[in-house]
Design a protein around this motif. Structure first.
Motif, PDB file in Angstrom:
ATOM      1  N   ALA A 234       0.831  -1.198   0.000  1.00  0.00           N
ATOM      2  CA  ALA A 234       0.000   0.000   0.000  1.00  0.00           C
ATOM      3  C   ALA A 234       0.869   1.253   0.000  1.00  0.00           C
ATOM      4  N   PHE A 235       0.313   2.332  -0.597  1.00  0.00           N
ATOM      5  CA  PHE A 235       1.045   3.579  -0.797  1.00  0.00           C
ATOM      6  C   PHE A 235       0.119   4.775  -0.557  1.00  0.00           C
ATOM      7  N   ASN A 236       0.711   5.928  -0.275  1.00  0.00           N
ATOM      8  CA  ASN A 236      -0.043   7.170  -0.250  1.00  0.00           C
ATOM      9  C   ASN A 236      -0.705   7.368  -1.618  1.00  0.00           C
ATOM     10  N   SER A 237      -1.917   7.892  -1.634  1.00  0.00           N
ATOM     11  CA  SER A 237      -2.667   8.030  -2.882  1.00  0.00           C
ATOM     12  C   SER A 237      -1.973   8.914  -3.914  1.00  0.00           C
ATOM     13  N   ASP A 238      -1.063   9.792  -3.476  1.00  0.00           N
ATOM     14  CA  ASP A 238      -0.331  10.660  -4.404  1.00  0.00           C
ATOM     15  C   ASP A 238       0.859   9.954  -5.054  1.00  0.00           C
ATOM     16  N   ASN A 239       1.179   8.755  -4.567  1.00  0.00           N
ATOM     17  CA  ASN A 239       2.431   8.111  -4.964  1.00  0.00           C
ATOM     18  C   ASN A 239       2.220   7.074  -6.069  1.00  0.00           C
ATOM     19  N   THR A 240       1.530   7.466  -7.132  1.00  0.00           N
ATOM     20  CA  THR A 240       1.223   6.510  -8.200  1.00  0.00           C
ATOM     21  C   THR A 240       2.475   6.050  -8.943  1.00  0.00           C
ATOM     22  N   GLU A 241       3.456   6.931  -9.117  1.00  0.00           N
ATOM     23  CA  GLU A 241       4.671   6.531  -9.839  1.00  0.00           C
ATOM     24  C   GLU A 241       5.418   5.440  -9.086  1.00  0.00           C
ATOM     25  N   LEU A 242       5.513   5.570  -7.764  1.00  0.00           N
ATOM     26  CA  LEU A 242       6.171   4.536  -6.963  1.00  0.00           C
ATOM     27  C   LEU A 242       5.373   3.240  -7.040  1.00  0.00           C
ATOM     28  N   ARG A 243       4.052   3.335  -6.912  1.00  0.00           N
ATOM     29  CA  ARG A 243       3.201   2.138  -7.015  1.00  0.00           C
ATOM     30  C   ARG A 243       3.387   1.455  -8.360  1.00  0.00           C
ATOM     31  N   ASP A 244       3.402   2.238  -9.435  1.00  0.00           N
ATOM     32  CA  ASP A 244       3.535   1.661 -10.773  1.00  0.00           C
ATOM     33  C   ASP A 244       4.891   0.979 -10.964  1.00  0.00           C
ATOM     34  N   ALA A 245       5.939   1.581 -10.398  1.00  0.00           N
ATOM     35  CA  ALA A 245       7.267   0.977 -10.514  1.00  0.00           C
ATOM     36  C   ALA A 245       7.329  -0.338  -9.742  1.00  0.00           C
ATOM     37  N   VAL A 246       6.708  -0.365  -8.569  1.00  0.00           N
ATOM     38  CA  VAL A 246       6.654  -1.607  -7.790  1.00  0.00           C
ATOM     39  C   VAL A 246       5.861  -2.667  -8.550  1.00  0.00           C
ATOM     40  N   ASN A 247       4.751  -2.266  -9.141  1.00  0.00           N
ATOM     41  CA  ASN A 247       3.944  -3.220  -9.922  1.00  0.00           C
ATOM     42  C   ASN A 247       4.743  -3.839 -11.061  1.00  0.00           C
ATOM     43  N   GLN A 248       5.514  -3.012 -11.751  1.00  0.00           N
ATOM     44  CA  GLN A 248       6.297  -3.512 -12.882  1.00  0.00           C
ATOM     45  C   GLN A 248       7.305  -4.557 -12.428  1.00  0.00           C
ATOM     46  N   ALA A 249       7.980  -4.274 -11.319  1.00  0.00           N
ATOM     47  CA  ALA A 249       8.972  -5.218 -10.798  1.00  0.00           C
ATOM     48  C   ALA A 249       8.294  -6.457 -10.209  1.00  0.00           C
ATOM     49  N   LEU A 250       7.153  -6.260  -9.553  1.00  0.00           N
ATOM     50  CA  LEU A 250       6.435  -7.380  -8.940  1.00  0.00           C
ATOM     51  C   LEU A 250       5.937  -8.350  -9.999  1.00  0.00           C
ATOM     52  N   GLU A 251       5.435  -7.815 -11.113  1.00  0.00           N
ATOM     53  CA  GLU A 251       4.947  -8.682 -12.192  1.00  0.00           C
ATOM     54  C   GLU A 251       6.044  -9.615 -12.693  1.00  0.00           C
ATOM     55  N   LYS A 252       7.246  -9.101 -12.834  1.00  0.00           N
ATOM     56  CA  LYS A 252       8.371  -9.929 -13.287  1.00  0.00           C
ATOM     57  C   LYS A 252       8.770 -10.939 -12.215  1.00  0.00           C
ATOM     58  N   TYR A 253       8.822 -10.474 -10.978  1.00  0.00           N
ATOM     59  CA  TYR A 253       9.267 -11.351  -9.886  1.00  0.00           C
ATOM     60  C   TYR A 253       8.301 -12.516  -9.679  1.00  0.00           C
ATOM     61  N   LYS A 254       7.002 -12.267  -9.873  1.00  0.00           N
ATOM     62  CA  LYS A 254       6.015 -13.321  -9.658  1.00  0.00           C
ATOM     63  C   LYS A 254       6.098 -14.443 -10.697  1.00  0.00           C
ATOM     64  N   GLN A 255       6.874 -14.238 -11.741  1.00  0.00           N
ATOM     65  CA  GLN A 255       7.066 -15.291 -12.737  1.00  0.00           C
ATOM     66  C   GLN A 255       8.212 -16.230 -12.380  1.00  0.00           C
ATOM     67  N   THR A 256       8.877 -15.976 -11.245  1.00  0.00           N
ATOM     68  CA  THR A 256      10.062 -16.746 -10.870  1.00  0.00           C
ATOM     69  C   THR A 256       9.776 -17.739  -9.753  1.00  0.00           C
TER      70      THR A 256
END
Length: 289
Positions: A234-256
């Motif tokens: 979870a993130f502060n509602s203003d922190n969409t860029e951080l959330r999006d960067a985490v999502n991008q890395a998480l998507e890759k990591y979940k394939q491992t």
């Protein structure tokens, strides 16, 4: 679609607004600021196996292990871990006391109006911690609808909403501040059971011979749907860029295999791991009431 069990967290809003007023108009640290400094503040709620600090002061759990990998991938090596009560996670994010909550907090529609979430990192079911021998023969949340048996819940946890949806009277519920109080609450008879996720209940049962996990537990069924939770960062509602960067890395990591091993090393089942991808955060945030 999963039942919307979110009413209990609305009480956080008033406190959160006051917290934000107290700290002025401070903004959440941006993704670029975090990358430039190489440091980030991440909160846990001291819940095993979701996110906690071990005896040596090291952050452990499904949330910390995964977010640590993601931060390292982003070039952020300095993590300041913040320990807080579960009920303080959302107010803390809103007041910018930390940048990320890595507590595997369940994604619920009302919470989605207060903070933003990554895609799910985990899924998990429910359970009951009872006194040794289960003297009151408790096997489901619905067992507290009638009679005088009392069930404890942690402040801010979504088990409150499940119990309310099932019609459990307020007089049959006892609120405690943290999981650390659960064993004594049940073993001394202040409550006859503690309602929590199955992983939390199993972990607590291993710590004391005075309590145990309720056998033959029946998952709550609300509006015809078996209840399951999906945990995410979870993130502060203003922190969409951080959330999006985490999502991008998480998507890759979940394939491992490394990601699967990280969760299963903390007791998550194969069903829990596979189930983490059964719903998107958008679906969970817009679940029908």
């Amino acid at each position: 679609m999963r039942y919307n069990i979110n009413k209990g967290v609305t009480t956080l809003i008033a406190g959160s607004v006051l917290s934000c007023l107290a700290v002025g108009v401070a903004q959440a640290a941006s993704l670029q600021e975090i990358k430039d400094s190489g440091s980030v503040k991440i909160a846990v709620a001291n819940e095993i196996p979701y996110g906690y600090m071990d005896m040596s002061g090291e952050a452990k759990g499904a949330g910390p292990d995964v977010i640590r990998h993601i931060m390292n991938e982003m070039g952020v090596d300095d993590i300041e871990w913040v320990t807080t009560n579960f009920s303080s996670l959302i107010p803390g994010l809103q007041a910018n006391r930390f940048d990320i909550a890595a507590a595997e907090m369940a994604v619920l529609p009302d919470r989605c109006q207060q903070v933003i979430y990554s895609e799910p990192n985990s899924s998990y079911g429910e359970g009951l911690l009872v006194k040794e021998g289960n003297p009151k023969d408790l096997h489901a949340f619905s067992d507290f609808v009638d009679g005088d048996a009392k069930v404890a819940i942690m402040a801010g946890a979504d088990q409150l909403d499940m119990l309310q949806a099932l019609g459990v009277p307020q007089d049959n519920m006892v609120t405690i501040s943290s999981n650390a109080d659960a064993i004594s609450t049940v073993s001394t008879g202040r409550a006859d059971a503690y309602a929590a996720t199955s992983l939390t209940v199993s972990e607590l049962a291993d710590k004391s011979g005075d309590v145990e996990s309720a056998g033959d537990f029946k998952d709550p069924v609300i509006d015809g749907e078996e209840v399951r939770s999906w945990g995410a960062f979870a993130f502060n509602s203003d922190n969409t860029e951080l959330r999006d960067a985490v999502n991008q890395a998480l998507e890759k990591y979940k394939q491992t295999d490394a990601w699967r091993e990280a969760l299963m090393g903390y007791g998550f089942s194969q069903a829990d791991v596979d189930g983490s991808s059964h719903h998107t955060t958008e679906e969970l945030c817009t679940a029908d009431s």
